[in-house]
Design a protein around this motif. Sequence first.
Motif, mmCIF file in Angstrom:
data_model
loop_
_atom_site.group_PDB
_atom_site.id
_atom_site.type_symbol
_atom_site.label_atom_id
_atom_site.label_comp_id
_atom_site.label_asym_id
_atom_site.label_seq_id
_atom_site.Cartn_x
_atom_site.Cartn_y
_atom_site.Cartn_z
ATOM 1 N N PRO A 296 0.775 -1.348 -0.165
ATOM 2 C CA PRO A 296 -0.063 0.115 0.188
ATOM 3 C C PRO A 296 0.919 1.089 -0.084
ATOM 4 C CG PRO A 296 0.028 -0.928 2.066
ATOM 5 C CD PRO A 296 0.693 -1.971 1.221
ATOM 6 N N LEU A 297 1.467 1.453 -0.973
ATOM 7 C CA LEU A 297 2.426 2.567 -1.173
ATOM 8 C C LEU A 297 1.743 3.790 -1.774
ATOM 9 C CD1 LEU A 297 5.924 1.188 -2.098
ATOM 10 C CD2 LEU A 297 5.347 2.045 0.078
ATOM 11 N N SER A 298 1.848 4.858 -1.403
ATOM 12 C CA SER A 298 1.341 6.116 -2.042
ATOM 13 C C SER A 298 2.342 6.378 -3.197
ATOM 14 C CB SER A 298 1.404 7.267 -1.067
ATOM 15 O OG SER A 298 2.705 7.790 -0.844
ATOM 16 N N LEU A 299 1.827 7.289 -4.180
ATOM 17 C CA LEU A 299 2.535 7.614 -5.575
ATOM 18 C C LEU A 299 4.132 8.334 -4.839
ATOM 19 C CD1 LEU A 299 2.999 7.744 -8.538
ATOM 20 C CD2 LEU A 299 1.586 9.531 -8.309
ATOM 21 N N LYS A 300 3.748 9.160 -4.019
ATOM 22 C CA LYS A 300 4.818 9.943 -3.702
ATOM 23 C C LYS A 300 6.219 9.090 -2.840
ATOM 24 C CE LYS A 300 3.261 14.723 -2.678
ATOM 25 N NZ LYS A 300 3.175 15.694 -1.477
ATOM 26 N N THR A 301 5.581 8.123 -2.051
ATOM 27 C CA THR A 301 6.500 7.123 -1.306
ATOM 28 C C THR A 301 7.100 6.347 -2.053
ATOM 29 O OG1 THR A 301 4.907 7.522 0.647
ATOM 30 C CG2 THR A 301 6.435 5.517 0.621
ATOM 31 N N PHE A 302 6.375 5.786 -3.452
ATOM 32 C CA PHE A 302 6.767 4.887 -4.201
ATOM 33 C C PHE A 302 8.215 5.340 -4.811
ATOM 34 C CE2 PHE A 302 6.915 3.666 -8.649
ATOM 35 C CZ PHE A 302 6.996 2.074 -8.597
ATOM 36 N N TYR A 303 8.132 6.653 -5.197
ATOM 37 C CA TYR A 303 9.321 7.349 -5.919
ATOM 38 C C TYR A 303 10.311 7.809 -4.971
ATOM 39 C CZ TYR A 303 7.085 6.702 -10.602
ATOM 40 O OH TYR A 303 6.751 6.307 -11.776
ATOM 41 N N THR A 304 9.763 8.174 -3.846
ATOM 42 C CA THR A 304 10.887 8.564 -2.731
ATOM 43 C C THR A 304 11.848 7.578 -2.466
ATOM 44 O OG1 THR A 304 9.402 10.015 -1.899
ATOM 45 C CG2 THR A 304 11.270 9.342 -0.466
ATOM 46 N N ASN A 305 11.407 6.169 -2.509
ATOM 47 C CA ASN A 305 12.200 5.020 -2.089
ATOM 48 C C ASN A 305 11.871 4.013 -3.464
ATOM 49 O OD1 ASN A 305 14.095 4.655 -0.515
ATOM 50 N ND2 ASN A 305 12.452 4.741 1.221
ATOM 51 N N ILE A 306 12.520 4.111 -4.460
ATOM 52 C CA ILE A 306 12.228 3.297 -5.685
ATOM 53 C C ILE A 306 12.108 1.729 -5.102
ATOM 54 C CG2 ILE A 306 13.272 2.501 -7.597
ATOM 55 C CD1 ILE A 306 11.694 4.978 -8.087
ATOM 56 N N GLN A 307 11.533 0.873 -5.480
ATOM 57 C CA GLN A 307 11.096 -0.439 -4.816
ATOM 58 C C GLN A 307 11.968 -1.432 -5.673
ATOM 59 O OE1 GLN A 307 9.577 -0.485 -1.766
ATOM 60 N NE2 GLN A 307 9.716 1.654 -2.004
ATOM 61 N N THR A 308 11.905 -2.678 -5.391
ATOM 62 C CA THR A 308 12.511 -3.665 -6.224
ATOM 63 C C THR A 308 11.389 -3.826 -7.402
ATOM 64 O OG1 THR A 308 13.551 -4.806 -4.401
ATOM 65 C CG2 THR A 308 13.141 -6.195 -6.443
ATOM 66 N N LEU A 309 11.656 -3.678 -8.555
ATOM 67 C CA LEU A 309 10.750 -3.474 -9.687
ATOM 68 C C LEU A 309 10.806 -4.804 -10.488
ATOM 69 C CD1 LEU A 309 10.997 0.206 -10.766
ATOM 70 C CD2 LEU A 309 9.610 -0.689 -9.110
ATOM 71 N N SER A 310 9.708 -5.213 -11.012
ATOM 72 C CA SER A 310 9.856 -6.278 -12.186
ATOM 73 C C SER A 310 10.480 -5.612 -13.632
ATOM 74 C CB SER A 310 8.412 -6.743 -12.419
ATOM 75 O OG SER A 310 7.753 -5.756 -13.133
ATOM 76 N N PHE A 311 10.767 -6.517 -14.268
ATOM 77 C CA PHE A 311 11.228 -6.214 -15.601
ATOM 78 C C PHE A 311 10.315 -5.235 -16.162
ATOM 79 C CE2 PHE A 311 11.334 -6.676 -20.135
ATOM 80 C CZ PHE A 311 12.709 -6.329 -20.488
ATOM 81 N N LYS A 312 9.146 -5.566 -16.302
ATOM 82 C CA LYS A 312 8.046 -4.563 -16.916
ATOM 83 C C LYS A 312 8.015 -3.234 -16.111
ATOM 84 C CE LYS A 312 2.984 -3.893 -17.411
ATOM 85 N NZ LYS A 312 1.872 -4.480 -17.031
ATOM 86 N N GLU A 313 8.141 -3.131 -14.906
ATOM 87 C CA GLU A 313 8.075 -1.947 -14.269
ATOM 88 C C GLU A 313 9.349 -1.164 -14.427
ATOM 89 O OE1 GLU A 313 5.397 -4.250 -11.066
ATOM 90 O OE2 GLU A 313 7.446 -3.670 -10.414
ATOM 91 N N SER A 314 10.618 -1.784 -14.502
ATOM 92 C CA SER A 314 11.725 -1.084 -15.037
ATOM 93 C C SER A 314 11.706 -0.477 -16.463
ATOM 94 C CB SER A 314 12.752 -2.286 -14.726
ATOM 95 O OG SER A 314 12.956 -2.567 -13.528
#
Length: 342
Positions: A126-144
Amino acid sequence: MFNKKGYSNPMQKKASIVIATGLFPPNIGGPAKYASMLYKGLEAQGIPVRLVQWKIEKRLPTLLRYVIFFFRLLMKCHGATSIVCFDATSVGFPAALVSSITGIPFVVRVGGDSTWEAYVNRTGNPLSLKTFYTNIQTLSFKESMLIKMTAFVLRNAKYVVVNTSWYGAIIEKTYSVSQEKIVVIENVFEPKSAQNPEGNFMLLASNRNIPLKNNKMLETVVANVQKKGIHVELYTTPFTHQKLPHLMKNIYATAVVSFSEVSPNLVLEGLEYGKPFILTKETGLHERFHACGVFIDPTNQASIEEGLQNLIENYDTYKQKAQSILYVHTEVDIVKKYLSIV
């Protein structure tokens, strides 16, 4: 000078503009709504405009979809002076490639964030948009890949259109887009006759059933409030835009408790009819409509429950604020703003 519809004289500015969009009416959604609005507005001015929308692409795998749309867009762009695309990746990426080949500048409207949305729906985090980009998470290939494609598109666009300054600030910081390139064109807002409903307190909360919309938590909160003897109901059935005026006769307020919402049309449409709201605090609507409803922490069930009770107990106050909004932003205003940047 302006004609009867409020548009400037078409002889003052002639252009050949290509609109690229994945969605277009009868499809619903922001890209469909605003692509249609711009297309009709340009036609009303007598400005040559061509529409390139998804057709066969809807049924194709992602990579092939990009390839097919790229060639269809390339063929439509002969002699064009500008491209306006209504998505940063699915049509924005092919548009950026066409622009790099032809030299035709393009403007991209970014109404949401597909990378964050894909991540939250995949993981349930449940990450907000701001939090997601503040701390870039471990992304899938598609998301990267989506992040890289978005960066390419925003870097090469003539202008990046956003519908709230809140989201513009996120774009600027995340993708290092210059402030001068970001243009805020807010969503349409035209107040209508206020409706005063009767019966149980009904919340309109129709949206997609995906994790980031946080529907289950809202349903739990409503059930808890009902157990306290408060007569509140939740309307979640999907509806067409044509049914909205009828729905508004029975709706007391709208409810959007997503982990983030840039500029939720459901809330705006409710406000047009004088309906207050309960809304995630992670939104771009706070600045303009802060007094017209209750903002909650979407990750905190207690916050949503307290917010809903606050809305019900102080409904007349919030309704009065919602019915006193003076702000107006018409389709004509929106088309004029696009014409100033293409």
